[in-house]
Design a protein around this motif. Structure first.
Motif, PDB file in Angstrom:
ATOM      1  N   SER A  30       1.756  -4.733  -0.842  1.00 24.75           N
ATOM      2  CA  SER A  30       0.426  -5.345  -0.876  1.00 24.75           C
ATOM      3  C   SER A  30      -0.188  -5.493   0.514  1.00 24.75           C
ATOM      4  O   SER A  30      -1.411  -5.557   0.661  1.00 24.75           O
ATOM      5  CB  SER A  30       0.503  -6.722  -1.551  1.00 24.75           C
ATOM      6  OG  SER A  30       1.387  -7.579  -0.835  1.00 24.75           O
ATOM      7  N   GLU A  31       0.639  -5.529   1.561  1.00 26.01           N
ATOM      8  CA  GLU A  31       0.141  -5.576   2.931  1.00 26.01           C
ATOM      9  C   GLU A  31       0.101  -4.182   3.550  1.00 26.01           C
ATOM     10  O   GLU A  31      -0.774  -3.887   4.375  1.00 26.01           O
ATOM     11  CB  GLU A  31       1.025  -6.485   3.789  1.00 26.01           C
ATOM     12  CG  GLU A  31       0.978  -7.950   3.397  1.00 26.01           C
ATOM     13  CD  GLU A  31       1.800  -8.818   4.331  1.00 26.01           C
ATOM     14  OE1 GLU A  31       1.956  -8.443   5.524  1.00 26.01           O
ATOM     15  OE2 GLU A  31       2.304  -9.862   3.894  1.00 26.01           O
TER      16      GLU A  31
ATOM     17  N   GLU B  46      -0.400  -1.116   2.124  1.00 23.29           N
ATOM     18  CA  GLU B  46      -1.462  -0.206   1.691  1.00 23.29           C
ATOM     19  C   GLU B  46      -2.798  -0.483   2.383  1.00 23.29           C
ATOM     20  O   GLU B  46      -3.423   0.452   2.907  1.00 23.29           O
ATOM     21  CB  GLU B  46      -1.616  -0.276   0.169  1.00 23.29           C
ATOM     22  CG  GLU B  46      -2.612   0.739  -0.373  1.00 23.29           C
ATOM     23  CD  GLU B  46      -2.631   0.770  -1.889  1.00 23.29           C
ATOM     24  OE1 GLU B  46      -3.024   1.806  -2.455  1.00 23.29           O
ATOM     25  OE2 GLU B  46      -2.268  -0.252  -2.510  1.00 23.29           O
ATOM     26  N   PRO B  47      -3.282  -1.750   2.439  1.00 28.70           N
ATOM     27  CA  PRO B  47      -4.533  -1.996   3.164  1.00 28.70           C
ATOM     28  C   PRO B  47      -4.450  -1.615   4.643  1.00 28.70           C
ATOM     29  O   PRO B  47      -5.432  -1.129   5.224  1.00 28.70           O
ATOM     30  CB  PRO B  47      -4.749  -3.507   2.992  1.00 28.70           C
ATOM     31  CG  PRO B  47      -3.976  -3.869   1.778  1.00 28.70           C
ATOM     32  CD  PRO B  47      -2.781  -2.969   1.784  1.00 28.70           C
TER      33      PRO B  47
END
Length: 240
Positions: free
Chosen positions: A110-111, A113-114
């Motif tokens: 979740s961290e 990919e951005p």
């Protein structure tokens, strides 16, 4: 000192990032510490975290069948592990185990990919790293079928020396013909990397010591004559 990024070897992942991307990457995830024998990643799990090694050494293994496990690779400080699943490519393909005290940052998907979307150069660095590891794996498979054990083991030592070794310091500078490898591998693990029996690997290592090409002991291997080791590996010797 960060291993895995010596003057000739494979670059550590963090060193391939731009200063801006590196600074942003270091703010991701959570720092964890592991003791010898701790499993960082379990083969078959469906986790998608990426791990960045800051200190220590880990071994990457995969199970061949119920009774046999193959040593696939060695990763040291500066390397990353779990990159395939972190990119969304299926379950974990291998187990990662600490070989001593290890410090690593665990970066959740979740961290990650951005971050990769915000820093395209980092995404390119991950892609290049994956391609390099696939190329090494393909080459190793070809070598296992195409060369006898002494050549295969010599090639493993050359790869360890060039990727993770430290040259001897002299008054004239670095001596790249004499290299210390601070990656502690047992004879069984050398055998696993070269797809041979333990006693066969033991005999080949003994011959290399007798020929004064390497020395072993004190949790390290020293290449005493890199040129002769490359000859034993049937690799060309670089010109000075």
């Amino acid at each position: 000192m960060m291993h895995g990024s010596n003057l000739r070897g494979r670059q550590a992942f963090l060193s391939t990032l731009s200063p801006e991307a590196r600074a942003a990457f270091t703010r991701l995830g959570t720092r964890h510490c592991y003791a010898v024998g701790d499993v960082l990643i379990h083969e078959g799990d469906h986790g998608h975290e990426l791990m960045v090694l800051h200190e220590g050494l880990v071994k990457v293994t995969a199970r061949l069948d119920r009774d046999r496990v193959s040593l696939m690779d060695i990763r040291v400080a500066g390397d990353v592990v779990g990159e395939m699943s972190a990119m969304g490519v299926g379950p974990r393909s291998a187990t990662v185990t600490s070989c001593g005290d290890v410090s690593a940052t665990v970066v959740p998907h979740s961290e990650l990919e951005p971050f990769l979307l915000a820093y395209p150069d980092a995404l390119l660095a991950v892609s290049r790293m994956l391609c390099g590891r696939l190329r090494r794996a393909d080459r190793r498979r070809l070598e296992l079928g195409g060369y006898p054990v002494p050549v295969r083991l010599a090639r493993v030592l050359v790869e360890l020396a060039e990727s993770y070794g430290e040259p001897t310091r002299t008054l004239r500078g670095y001596d790249w013909n004499r290299i210390r490898i601070d990656v502690n591998l047992s004879q069984s693990e050398f055998a696993a990397l070269t797809a041979c029996k333990r006693d066969t690997a033991q005999k080949v290592l003994a011959r290399l010591r007798m020929d004064e090409i390497i020395t072993t002991g004190c949790r390290r291997t020293v290449i005493r004559d890199m040129d002769r080791l490359r000859e034993a590996a049937l690799l060309s010797v670089p010109t000075a």
